[in-house]
Design a protein around this motif. Sequence first.
Motif, PDB file in Angstrom:
ATOM      1  N   GLY A   1       1.750  -2.134   7.621  1.00 33.12           N
ATOM      2  CA  GLY A   1       0.938  -1.771   8.768  1.00 33.12           C
ATOM      3  C   GLY A   1      -0.020  -2.903   9.104  1.00 33.12           C
ATOM      4  N   ILE A   2      -0.035  -3.331  10.360  1.00 28.52           N
ATOM      5  CA  ILE A   2      -0.874  -4.459  10.769  1.00 28.52           C
ATOM      6  C   ILE A   2      -1.920  -3.960  11.757  1.00 28.52           C
ATOM      7  CG2 ILE A   2      -0.889  -6.719  11.887  1.00 28.52           C
ATOM      8  CD1 ILE A   2       1.993  -7.070  10.878  1.00 28.52           C
ATOM      9  N   PHE A   3      -3.189  -4.233  11.459  1.00 29.07           N
ATOM     10  CA  PHE A   3      -4.290  -3.731  12.278  1.00 29.07           C
ATOM     11  C   PHE A   3      -5.449  -4.707  12.217  1.00 29.07           C
ATOM     12  CE2 PHE A   3      -4.923  -2.220   7.990  1.00 29.07           C
ATOM     13  CZ  PHE A   3      -6.281  -2.364   7.781  1.00 29.07           C
ATOM     14  N   SER A   4      -6.467  -4.473  13.038  1.00 19.58           N
ATOM     15  CA  SER A   4      -7.665  -5.315  13.054  1.00 19.58           C
ATOM     16  C   SER A   4      -8.898  -4.451  12.868  1.00 19.58           C
ATOM     17  CB  SER A   4      -7.774  -6.077  14.383  1.00 19.58           C
ATOM     18  OG  SER A   4      -6.663  -6.922  14.579  1.00 19.58           O
ATOM     19  N   GLY A   5      -9.930  -5.046  12.286  1.00 19.61           N
ATOM     20  CA  GLY A   5     -11.196  -4.348  12.134  1.00 19.61           C
ATOM     21  C   GLY A   5     -11.336  -3.645  10.802  1.00 19.61           C
ATOM     22  N   GLU A   6     -12.525  -3.093  10.582  1.00 19.36           N
ATOM     23  CA  GLU A   6     -12.825  -2.405   9.330  1.00 19.36           C
ATOM     24  C   GLU A   6     -12.412  -0.941   9.432  1.00 19.36           C
ATOM     25  OE1 GLU A   6     -16.829  -2.863   8.100  1.00 19.36           O
ATOM     26  OE2 GLU A   6     -16.813  -5.061   8.226  1.00 19.36           O
ATOM     27  N   VAL A   7     -11.625  -0.490   8.489  1.00 21.01           N
ATOM     28  CA  VAL A   7     -11.197   0.907   8.445  1.00 21.01           C
ATOM     29  C   VAL A   7     -11.216   1.372   6.990  1.00 21.01           C
ATOM     30  CG1 VAL A   7      -9.702   0.667  10.468  1.00 21.01           C
ATOM     31  CG2 VAL A   7      -8.742   0.327   8.193  1.00 21.01           C
ATOM     32  N   ASP A   8     -11.240   2.678   6.822  1.00 13.63           N
ATOM     33  CA  ASP A   8     -11.140   3.254   5.487  1.00 13.63           C
ATOM     34  C   ASP A   8      -9.659   3.447   5.183  1.00 13.63           C
ATOM     35  OD1 ASP A   8     -11.283   4.590   3.125  1.00 13.63           O
ATOM     36  OD2 ASP A   8     -12.298   6.384   3.903  1.00 13.63           O
ATOM     37  N   ALA A   9      -9.103   2.571   4.372  1.00 13.11           N
ATOM     38  CA  ALA A   9      -7.676   2.610   4.061  1.00 13.11           C
ATOM     39  C   ALA A   9      -7.364   3.409   2.808  1.00 13.11           C
ATOM     40  CB  ALA A   9      -7.144   1.187   3.911  1.00 13.11           C
ATOM     41  N   GLY A  10      -8.373   4.059   2.238  1.00  8.46           N
ATOM     42  CA  GLY A  10      -8.137   4.872   1.056  1.00  8.46           C
ATOM     43  C   GLY A  10      -7.612   4.031  -0.102  1.00  8.46           C
ATOM     44  N   GLU A  11      -6.517   4.483  -0.695  1.00 11.02           N
ATOM     45  CA  GLU A  11      -5.949   3.799  -1.847  1.00 11.02           C
ATOM     46  C   GLU A  11      -4.906   2.759  -1.472  1.00 11.02           C
ATOM     47  OE1 GLU A  11      -4.481   6.778  -4.473  1.00 11.02           O
ATOM     48  OE2 GLU A  11      -6.464   7.591  -4.945  1.00 11.02           O
ATOM     49  N   LEU A  12      -4.707   2.530  -0.192  1.00 13.91           N
ATOM     50  CA  LEU A  12      -3.729   1.532   0.228  1.00 13.91           C
ATOM     51  C   LEU A  12      -4.202   0.129  -0.138  1.00 13.91           C
ATOM     52  CD1 LEU A  12      -2.756   2.813   3.795  1.00 13.91           C
ATOM     53  CD2 LEU A  12      -1.520   3.166   1.654  1.00 13.91           C
ATOM     54  N   GLU A  13      -3.265  -0.748  -0.350  1.00 11.19           N
ATOM     55  CA  GLU A  13      -3.574  -2.162  -0.575  1.00 11.19           C
ATOM     56  C   GLU A  13      -3.706  -2.836   0.780  1.00 11.19           C
ATOM     57  OE1 GLU A  13      -1.621  -6.072  -2.813  1.00 11.19           O
ATOM     58  OE2 GLU A  13      -0.865  -4.052  -3.240  1.00 11.19           O
ATOM     59  N   VAL A  14      -4.815  -3.505   1.012  1.00 17.90           N
ATOM     60  CA  VAL A  14      -5.083  -4.159   2.297  1.00 17.90           C
ATOM     61  C   VAL A  14      -5.286  -5.654   2.054  1.00 17.90           C
ATOM     62  CG1 VAL A  14      -6.643  -4.314   4.269  1.00 17.90           C
ATOM     63  CG2 VAL A  14      -6.084  -2.074   3.298  1.00 17.90           C
ATOM     64  N   ILE A  15      -4.538  -6.474   2.779  1.00 20.91           N
ATOM     65  CA  ILE A  15      -4.591  -7.927   2.625  1.00 20.91           C
ATOM     66  C   ILE A  15      -5.012  -8.553   3.955  1.00 20.91           C
ATOM     67  CG2 ILE A  15      -3.285 -10.008   2.060  1.00 20.91           C
ATOM     68  CD1 ILE A  15      -1.317  -8.120   0.561  1.00 20.91           C
ATOM     69  N   ARG A  16      -6.122  -9.278   3.950  1.00 22.13           N
ATOM     70  CA  ARG A  16      -6.568  -9.981   5.153  1.00 22.13           C
ATOM     71  C   ARG A  16      -5.763 -11.264   5.296  1.00 22.13           C
ATOM     72  NH1 ARG A  16      -9.271 -14.393   6.135  1.00 22.13           N
ATOM     73  NH2 ARG A  16     -10.613 -14.609   7.979  1.00 22.13           N
ATOM     74  N   PHE A  17      -5.259 -11.538   6.506  1.00 21.33           N
ATOM     75  CA  PHE A  17      -4.495 -12.772   6.673  1.00 21.33           C
ATOM     76  C   PHE A  17      -4.998 -13.658   7.805  1.00 21.33           C
ATOM     77  CE2 PHE A  17      -2.234  -9.532   9.126  1.00 21.33           C
ATOM     78  CZ  PHE A  17      -1.977 -10.164  10.334  1.00 21.33           C
ATOM     79  N   SER A  18      -5.891 -13.171   8.673  1.00 21.19           N
ATOM     80  CA  SER A  18      -6.484 -14.039   9.693  1.00 21.19           C
ATOM     81  C   SER A  18      -7.612 -13.280  10.373  1.00 21.19           C
ATOM     82  CB  SER A  18      -5.448 -14.494  10.733  1.00 21.19           C
ATOM     83  OG  SER A  18      -5.052 -13.406  11.556  1.00 21.19           O
ATOM     84  N   THR A  19      -8.189 -13.854  11.401  1.00 19.52           N
ATOM     85  CA  THR A  19      -9.219 -13.183  12.182  1.00 19.52           C
ATOM     86  C   THR A  19      -8.761 -13.014  13.618  1.00 19.52           C
ATOM     87  OG1 THR A  19     -10.299 -15.314  12.566  1.00 19.52           O
ATOM     88  CG2 THR A  19     -11.174 -13.932  10.793  1.00 19.52           C
ATOM     89  N   ASP A  20      -9.381 -12.068  14.286  1.00 18.50           N
ATOM     90  CA  ASP A  20      -9.009 -11.695  15.645  1.00 18.50           C
ATOM     91  C   ASP A  20     -10.294 -11.618  16.466  1.00 18.50           C
ATOM     92  OD1 ASP A  20      -7.876 -10.548  17.936  1.00 18.50           O
ATOM     93  OD2 ASP A  20      -8.006  -8.516  17.114  1.00 18.50           O
ATOM     94  N   ARG A  21     -10.538 -12.631  17.321  1.00 16.34           N
ATOM     95  CA  ARG A  21     -11.749 -12.620  18.146  1.00 16.34           C
ATOM     96  C   ARG A  21     -11.435 -12.065  19.526  1.00 16.34           C
ATOM     97  NH1 ARG A  21     -16.719 -14.499  18.381  1.00 16.34           N
ATOM     98  NH2 ARG A  21     -16.572 -15.704  16.464  1.00 16.34           N
TER      99      ARG A  21
END
Length: 300
Positions: A144-164
């Motif tokens: 799943g690909i998304f932007s911004g801060e979210v509560d992902a629970g127990e999912l593994e979240v990997i930051r790969f870039s920024t979105d201005r």
Amino acid sequence: MHIQLQDLQLFVQIAEAGNLTRGAQRAFLSAPAASARMRALEDQLGAQILYRSNKGISLTKAGETLLHHARLILRQVDFLKDDFAGDDFGGHVRIFANTTAVTEFLPELLADFMAERPQLTVDLQERLTHDILRGIQDGTADLGIFSGEVDAGELEVIRFSTDRLLLATPRGHTLTARPEVRLAETLDYEHIGLHEGSTLLAFLRGLMEKNGYERALRIQVRSFEAMCRLVEAGVGIGVVPESAARRHARTMQLELVRLSDDWALRDRCVALRSRSALPRSARALVEALIQSGVGGDTGT
């Protein structure tokens, strides 16, 4: 009990479509044939799995249980195929992504990625952020690909870039006299937005309502290109991801203004249940996202 994988696949397609006919079409079957196979599956299980009505279908409690197990079984089959795909690095990857990812950087990245893997198939769907995370949690999607801060629970979240996010205006607009503005300061002007169901529209609409923007959007469109063309024509102003804004500014008469709000610079992330549990092709795609740094902030 002898349940066929094809019946499980058909059931999942019908359940996700919420409609027997549409689910049957996805499986290249007629509605009567699909209905007959679902009734045969119910006979095998000794339980009703679908409620049928003129408005479509819904799952019974037994159907919800079957959907959970069917997704796990089909995923394991995908893993099995992936392990025996050989050097062609085949398999199937299911991706839920936000509007910017689907329209701006994933097409190019996937084109290169899939060119090196001729046996790979990909299912890419545009979804809202909460649907993206839910899809990962329930096994509907692998990534799943998304932007911004979210509560992902127990999912593994990997930051790969920024979105201005930037503000696009016509040439000579009053707001272009300033180096940066807050979104609240733009709300006296007509805004152009993306279509209903867009992640970016949902995000901005919440901010607009919070800051007192009570009018309807002047117009809603299906793409950032259409939004920028309307901005160029003087119909309104619009908030656009920097990658799209700068690309269209090269061929259109646009001015781009930095938004000073903290949320305007957002982390772009990929969510997954467990990186180690992904099939090889999905793990490789995560690595490709990280290495590419697509859509990164230019600092301008």
